[in-house]
Write a protein that holds these residues in place. Structure first.
Motif, mmCIF file in Angstrom:
data_model
loop_
_atom_site.group_PDB
_atom_site.id
_atom_site.type_symbol
_atom_site.label_atom_id
_atom_site.label_comp_id
_atom_site.label_asym_id
_atom_site.label_seq_id
_atom_site.Cartn_x
_atom_site.Cartn_y
_atom_site.Cartn_z
ATOM 1 N N MET A 1 2.103 1.247 3.559
ATOM 2 C CA MET A 1 1.619 0.654 2.299
ATOM 3 C C MET A 1 2.477 1.135 1.132
ATOM 4 O O MET A 1 2.875 0.342 0.273
ATOM 5 C CB MET A 1 0.162 1.051 2.049
ATOM 6 C CG MET A 1 -0.833 0.297 2.918
ATOM 7 S SD MET A 1 -2.488 1.001 2.740
ATOM 8 C CE MET A 1 -3.496 -0.331 3.417
ATOM 9 N N LEU B 1 4.711 -1.348 -1.139
ATOM 10 C CA LEU B 1 4.494 -1.448 -2.596
ATOM 11 C C LEU B 1 5.832 -1.322 -3.325
ATOM 12 O O LEU B 1 6.119 -2.069 -4.273
ATOM 13 C CB LEU B 1 3.550 -0.337 -3.071
ATOM 14 C CG LEU B 1 2.060 -0.491 -2.774
ATOM 15 C CD1 LEU B 1 1.330 0.820 -3.021
ATOM 16 C CD2 LEU B 1 1.432 -1.615 -3.615
ATOM 17 N N VAL C 1 -0.959 -5.400 0.771
ATOM 18 C CA VAL C 1 -0.195 -5.473 -0.486
ATOM 19 C C VAL C 1 -0.113 -6.923 -0.974
ATOM 20 O O VAL C 1 -0.202 -7.190 -2.179
ATOM 21 C CB VAL C 1 1.207 -4.845 -0.309
ATOM 22 C CG1 VAL C 1 2.058 -5.049 -1.556
ATOM 23 C CG2 VAL C 1 1.080 -3.352 0.002
#
Ligand code: A2P
Length: 342
Positions: free
Chosen positions: A24, A28, A332
């Motif tokens: 993650m 990002l 995301v």
């Protein structure tokens, strides 16, 4: 994006030291998500350590003692128990929670969103929680939703071949350890899985239920219906853990309302969002977890062929990185929908 064009969002990643959490963080960064403050959270044992984000080290905070005030978006991937306890607290403090566990997936007032399939559902989130689907459902529906919309799917027969990373970091370590041990003529010593996973297959993922299916299998039934908004779709799943590190594969047979030829399916999927068709009838002309999926974003589809045994049957082989599209990437992408939609 309206006036949210330049807005930045304070993002918490819960489970930041885990297999999904660390991805993650990297997604990002890769996708330039407009992060204001970033807060990595994990259990007490990791608190005080650091994780990397955009070339800098961020100190991990203990979830149990963390005040979520000021967090705009919280990405949860620390297991169902942690989500059940802490996600409502983050939501009550004003955050939109995007939860990778199965804790809320089947609640009517929690949307279950695949960004390419039902992005509009992310807007209606009365509890401030959006659920991220199970990895196997995720990749299957990125490929099957376009077929369902065009031809109507009545029934899905699916056997999954799921990599160990879906069971977290300890499972990755177990496959590596057992592989080394067995090649050195030592015992496999199963700890994380109930039986040896190296050089083996395990037809058992998640708990057994009263109907004889496992919960992982029933996720494919329940989540397919919820995401496609069609309770009439029949799903017959078998979920199998395989000794692959990253990337889930699925042998899928669909029965459609209208006949769809292999050529029509190939053409439809070639322009479907999030899908890459790899379907040459020659050695290596098909996707595999190692050659195509691992480390990539797309859902790869190959071996498209008409069912010899059913006039409206179609076979597909669907492969994707379970940690990326199956978990972190979709989370995301859902965060991007939230950011765009206010
Ligand atoms: P920790 O490393 O501190 O245990 P994986 O699925 O790869 O096993 O990762 C699980 C993630 O969830 C890890 O980041 C882990 O943190 C985190 N986690 C597990 N239990 C808790 C908890 N009780 N509170 C906060 N984070 C937790």
């Amino acid at each position: 994006m309206n006036d949210s064009n330049n807005r930045r969002f304070n993002v918490a990643v819960v489970g930041a030291t885990g297999a999904v959490g660390e991805t993650m963080l990297s997604i990002l960064a890769e996708r330039n998500f407009p992060v204001g403050k970033l807060v990595p959270l994990a259990s007490e044992r990791s608190a005080g350590g650091t994780v990397g984000y955009r070339g800098e080290e961020y100190v991990i905070e203990d979830l149990a003692g963390f005040d979520p005030t000021g967090i705009d978006i919280a990405l949860f991937s620390a297991g169902g128990g942690v989500s059940k306890e802490y996600a409502p607290k983050f939501a009550a403090a004003g955050a939109v929670v995007i939860d990778n566990s199965s804790a809320f997936r089947y609640d009517d007032d929690v949307p279950l969103v695949v960004s390419e399939v039902n992005p509009e559902a992310a807007k209606l989130r009365p509890r401030g929680i959006i659920a991220n689907p199970n990895c196997s459902t995720m990749q299957m529906l990125v490929a099957l939703a376009p077929i369902h919309r065009a031809y109507g799917i009545e029934r899905i027969n699916v056997a999954t071949y799921q990599s160990v990373s879906g069971a977290g970091r300890s499972a990755l370590e177990e496959l590596a350890r057992q592989t080394g041990a067995l090649l050195a003529f030592q015992d496999a010593d199963p700890r994380r899985f109930p039986v040896q996973i190296a050089f083996n297959l395990i037809p058992h993922i998640d708990d057994f239920l009263d109907n004889g299916f496992t919960k992982e299998e029933m996720k494919l039934v329940w989540e397919t219906r919820k995401i496609l908004g069609d309770e009439s779709i029949q799903v017959n799943p078998t979920a199998v853990r395989v000794p692959v590190f990253y990337g889930h594969s699925e042998a899928v047979n669909v029965e459609t309302r209208e006949k769809v030829s292999a050529a029509q399916a190939r053409a439809l999927l070639a322009s479907a969002p999030g899908v890459k068709v790899v379907d040459e009838r020659k050695p290596g002309g098909y996707p595999t977890p190692v050659t195509h999926a691992s480390g990539h974003d797309a859902v790869f589809v190959g071996r498209i062929r008409e069912d010899l045994s059913h006039p409206r049957g179609l076979n597909l082989w669907i492969v994707s990185d379970n940690i990326r599209k199956g978990a972190a990437l979709n989370a995301v992408q859902v965060a991007e929908l939230v950011a765009a939609g206010g």
